[in-house]
Design a protein around this motif. Structure first.
Motif, mmCIF file in Angstrom:
data_model
loop_
_atom_site.group_PDB
_atom_site.id
_atom_site.type_symbol
_atom_site.label_atom_id
_atom_site.label_comp_id
_atom_site.label_asym_id
_atom_site.label_seq_id
_atom_site.Cartn_x
_atom_site.Cartn_y
_atom_site.Cartn_z
ATOM 1 N N TRP A 1 37.265 29.950 100.431
ATOM 2 C CA TRP A 1 36.628 31.027 101.199
ATOM 3 C C TRP A 1 37.624 31.757 102.093
ATOM 4 O O TRP A 1 37.420 32.932 102.422
ATOM 5 N N TRP B 1 40.676 25.622 100.744
ATOM 6 C CA TRP B 1 39.626 26.482 101.292
ATOM 7 C C TRP B 1 39.582 27.795 100.518
ATOM 8 O O TRP B 1 40.242 28.753 100.886
ATOM 9 N N GLY C 1 36.593 34.750 100.457
ATOM 10 C CA GLY C 1 35.557 35.243 101.355
ATOM 11 C C GLY C 1 36.045 36.349 102.268
ATOM 12 O O GLY C 1 35.398 37.394 102.410
ATOM 13 N N ILE D 1 29.884 26.428 103.559
ATOM 14 C CA ILE D 1 31.097 27.172 103.220
ATOM 15 C C ILE D 1 32.319 26.280 103.408
ATOM 16 O O ILE D 1 33.266 26.329 102.603
ATOM 17 N N PRO E 1 30.532 33.822 102.848
ATOM 18 C CA PRO E 1 31.464 34.130 103.950
ATOM 19 C C PRO E 1 31.641 35.626 104.170
ATOM 20 O O PRO E 1 31.781 36.067 105.319
ATOM 21 N N SER F 1 37.335 23.401 97.616
ATOM 22 C CA SER F 1 37.166 24.261 96.449
ATOM 23 C C SER F 1 36.666 23.504 95.225
ATOM 24 O O SER F 1 35.799 23.988 94.480
ATOM 25 N N ASN G 1 29.145 30.700 97.310
ATOM 26 C CA ASN G 1 29.664 29.916 98.421
ATOM 27 C C ASN G 1 31.034 30.374 98.880
ATOM 28 O O ASN G 1 31.298 30.452 100.086
ATOM 29 N N ALA G 2 31.929 30.679 97.933
ATOM 30 C CA ALA G 2 33.305 31.027 98.293
ATOM 31 C C ALA G 2 33.487 32.514 98.528
ATOM 32 O O ALA G 2 34.381 32.917 99.264
ATOM 33 N N TYR G 3 32.669 33.354 97.904
ATOM 34 C CA TYR G 3 32.817 34.803 98.002
ATOM 35 C C TYR G 3 31.713 35.426 98.871
ATOM 36 O O TYR G 3 31.986 36.011 99.916
#
Length: 790
Positions: free
Chosen positions: A449, A447, A453, A494, A512, A498, A507-509
């Motif tokens: 995020w 994960w 995130g 989200i 979230p 990965s 999407n990851a930063y």
């Protein structure tokens, strides 16, 4: 503006009004956006509770490391030897261990083997052609294992699977036991500027020196957890790391003129620094402004001649999940003391950087480090470590107590605003990673995020406290709109692994971080959010949280049902697009006669079961004495009526009348003369339910704001209407005026020059009257009806 309140002349009971509203907003538009996540989240257990906290049976394993390293600058090779003590705190018996060989990422033959789709290029270079040779030639990179033994030196069986290594234990490792083993290895340090990645070397041709960033450099234990077992997914270079906590003792043998910085505290600075440098180091421990331990002049002088001697630097770190270091003769080193108010921790904030970054790093880096650990401590937990440092290495990556960032000036020492702000943002972000995931230790391999995130969100809060005008790129709601506008087949939730994310940055930063900022500012409010977020941070500090632990804790600690929010923002790809479709205006009608409340009815036929089902037949066969036969007090009118004990004309019509309204007084008419009703119709075009935030502008220039919680959509997720009563003329309505919901289309958020009234609403004064009980079907006993009968 204070709203006037008054009573409308409603001619139906509450249940009838609800039925009419339900008819106007049919349930066919009701989906699952407000349903609970119980079927999606993992089942709570003794390890992880339904509240989101670690359970009474929570456990995690640990690993302690004793490592020696030898940096061969001329051949750019690293040799290492480590002793690992692994503690099995799990309830399981382990007969093998998994370790990560991350440097195999750079190997042409031992990498993860995860390929992607490719097409014919328009142009190629020699490197492209060389890397495309089949079978792949060995590029000489990756880990070379020299020896794997137990503590006594006996060989251990092992197998390498790409970037993972399995060691077979000579006997089962039981709960509460520990096992010690040793590994000797070496690898060729890769050119980070050519091959990419987080570690390696950068060569400076102007002076012939290198900056070495030594990361993912030793065989590291994988995490064995209650929720997954061994996390031994291959390292592809994207999904980062799942690591166990432990204590480290590390010694680095490097050229004598190198300066070394690392995770943890230096234990022999007096032996490796000059007397002047060591004196400045002691002074820096009480400095409130950054002071140079190794000066610019000393760094420039060291660049000009390479020492043939060697020095050994010793570092130790407690309760960390990883260890990284850097070495170069090019480094300037400055430091200052920072006090964390929440725990009175005295931290050394430091920066190391080559002369190429001096103009920026000397001004900003260490102060940004200090600001970051203080601000994150306010929003999460107090910073617990003794050191926090930023290393300029033309990239960004994080490790416990040390991170690598960019920030170089032009050759003449000038720099742009973009470079300065980018550098400060990266330093805040990478230093912030000390909290997520270095302390609140999520599984980055699965994960992204949960570290990127969450960290980007607190980075935004920290940037704001650095400079209220800071041009943050991630966090504010409006900055995610372009991503949310993309076609849905180009988006992913989200909650995506990965390795499978297409647009990794948004999407990851960004998404979230934006979602959490909206949750804080618009949905929960700052005070409630901050308390819940600190609870999550405290619960999972130095532990391994999963997404469900965050989701559950935020609800548990706030009293807010947020399943709709997690479902929409984290599990879905719908954007926010709420439109104002129509505004309808009505004026008071004071002349309508105040008619009494009337309801006509007849007495119903008795209600009995429509079908003699099997249960009824068997109950009679068993000669059960039914309660209503046994207890005469339960025998009401319809019981007697159904058995011929009451005679009623079912065709006769009865009328129930109640005088409950009367016309308003002249004084009230004068007060309400300018009152108007406004019905505003909305459509949820994007699909993501969010609060409705409105700004009303009146003809006299005054403004008024109103916010309705997202639950306004719970009965109809596509359309809602809101009615307002104002005693001054409305000029316009603005939806989401501060752009705080990430609405992707603001062209439908405005209604100006509100149309003229098209209808009237009746206004009456209400007085106490007989109850309207009995207005519904089959509830009124004609022998006992309340009110007046005609």
């Amino acid at each position: 503006m204070k709203l006037k309140s008054f009573i409308l002349g409603v001619t139906a009971c509450a249940s009838t009004v609800y039925a009419q509203n339900h008819q106007n907003n049919p349930g066919s538009n009701h989906g699952n956006k407000f349903e609970q996540l119980g079927t999606i989240l993992p089942t709570p257990n003794i390890y992880r509770t339904a509240s989101g906290a670690p359970g009474q049976g929570y456990w995690q394993n640990r690993a302690d490391y004793d490592i020696t390293a030898y940096l061969d600058e001329d051949s750019r090779k690293l040799k290492g030897s480590e002793t690992v003590t692994y503690y099995n705190n799990s309830p399981d018996q382990l007969d093998y261990l998994w370790l990560q060989l991350d440097e195999n990422e750079h190997s042409s033959i031992n990498n993860s083997g995860y390929s992607t789709s490719s097409k014919l290029p328009k142009q190629v270079n020699s490197e492209n052609l060389k890397s495309s040779e089949l079978p792949a030639a060995d590029n000489g990179l990756g880990v070379n294992l020299e020896k794997v033994t137990d503590a006594e030196g006996n060989p251990l069986k092992y197998v390498v699977n790409k970037t993972m290594m399995r060691i077979d234990l000579p006997k089962v490792l039981k709960k509460g036991e520990k096992y010690t083993f040793k590994i000797d290895w070496n690898y060729n340090i890769s050119d980070r500027m050519k091959y990419g990645g987080r570690g390696g070397y950068e060569h400076f041709p102007e002076d012939g020196n290198d900056v070495f960033t030594i990361t993912q450099w030793f065989p590291r234990m994988c995490v064995y957890s209650d929720f997954q077992g061994w996390q031994n997914h291959q390292f592809t270079g994207r999904g980062e790391f799942a690591l166990v906590f432990g204590n480290y003792k590390v010694s680095m043998n490097v050229p004598a003129d190198h300066i070394v910085a690392a995770t943890g505290e230096g234990k022999n600075y007096k032996d490796v620094l000059t007397s002047a440098q060591f004196e400045r180091w002691q002074q820096a421990q009480n400095a409130s402004e950054p002071m140079e331990v190794v000066t610019l002049e000393e760094a420039k002088k060291a660049e000009k001649s390479k020492s043939k001697g060697r020095k050994i630097w010793h570092f130790e770190a407690t309760d960390v999940r990883d260890f990284a270091w850097t070495s170069s003769r090019k480094f300037v080193w400055d430091a200052m003391r920072v006090t964390i108010p929440e725990n009175n921790n005295q931290v050394m904030a430091m920066s190391l950087y080559p002369k190429e970054a001096y103009g920026l790093y000397r001004k900003f880096s260490t102060k940004a480090v200090a600001h970051t650990i203080k601000t994150y401590s306010e929003f999460t937990i107090p910073y617990p470590y003794p050191v926090a440092q930023s290393i300029e290495a033309s990239n960004g990556m994080e490790y416990p107590m040390i991170c690598f960032n960019f920030g170089r000036t032009e050759k003449d020492g000038t720099y742009s605003e973009g470079t300065k702000n980018g550098m400060i943002g990266v330093i805040i972000h990478e230093v912030g990673h000390n909290f997520f995931p270095m302390i609140i230790n999520s599984d980055e391999r699965q994960w992204s995020w949960m570290d990127e995130g969450l960290n980007t969100f607190v980075e935004y809060l920290t940037e704001e406290k650095w400079d209220n005008k800071f041009p943050s790129r991630r966090g504010p709601a409006h900055t995610i709109v372009d991503y949310m506008k993309l076609p849905k087949d180009e988006l992913e939730p989200i909650m995506t692994n990965s390795e499978n994310i297409i647009r990794f940055g948004p999407n990851a930063y960004s998404k979230p971080a934006t979602a959490l900022n909206i949750l804080r500012e618009t949905v929960m409010g700052r005070e409630l959010f901050d308390k819940a977020f600190k609870t999550y941070s405290k619960r999972w500090a130095f532990r391994h949280p999963e997404p469900a632990d965050l989701f559950r804790t935020m609800e548990d600690a706030s009293g807010e049902d947020l399943d709709w929010f997690w479902r929409g923002w984290f599990y879905g790809v719908d954007p926010v697009d709420i439109s104002i479709d129509k505004v309808t205006v009505a004026t008071p009608d004071f002349d309508a006669p105040a008619k009494p409340f009337e309801r006509k009815y007849t007495v119903d036929e008795p209600e009995v079961n429509a079908f003699e089902d099997i249960s009824k037949i068997r109950n009679r066969a068993e000669k059960i004495q039914f309660e209503v036969d046994k207890d005469k007090s339960l025998q009401d009118f319809y019981y007697r009526y159904a058995r011929g004990q009451e005679k009623v004309d079912t065709k006769k019509e009865y009328t129930f009348t109640a005088d409950v309204f009367e016309n308003v007084s002249a004084a009230d008419k004068a007060k309400l003369q300018n009152m108007k009703a406004y019905q505003i119709d909305f459509t949820n075009k994007g699909g993501l339910v969010m609060p409705i935030i409105l700004e009303f502008t009146f003809e006299d220039g005054s403004k008024l704001r109103d916010k309705r919680a997202a639950q306004v959509w719970r009965h109809n997720e596509k359309n809602v209407s809101l009615t307002y009563f104002f005693d001054k003329k409305l000029k316009s309505v603005q939806l989401d005026p501060m752009k705080e919901t990430a609405d992707i289309d603001t062209t439908n958020n405005f209604w100006g020059e509100v149309p003229a009234p098209t209808s009237k609403f009746q206004v009456f004064k209400q007085k106490q009257g007989p109850s309207a009980r009995g207005a519904g079907r089959g509830t009124l006993n004609p022998m006992q009806a309340a009110g007046k009968k005609k």
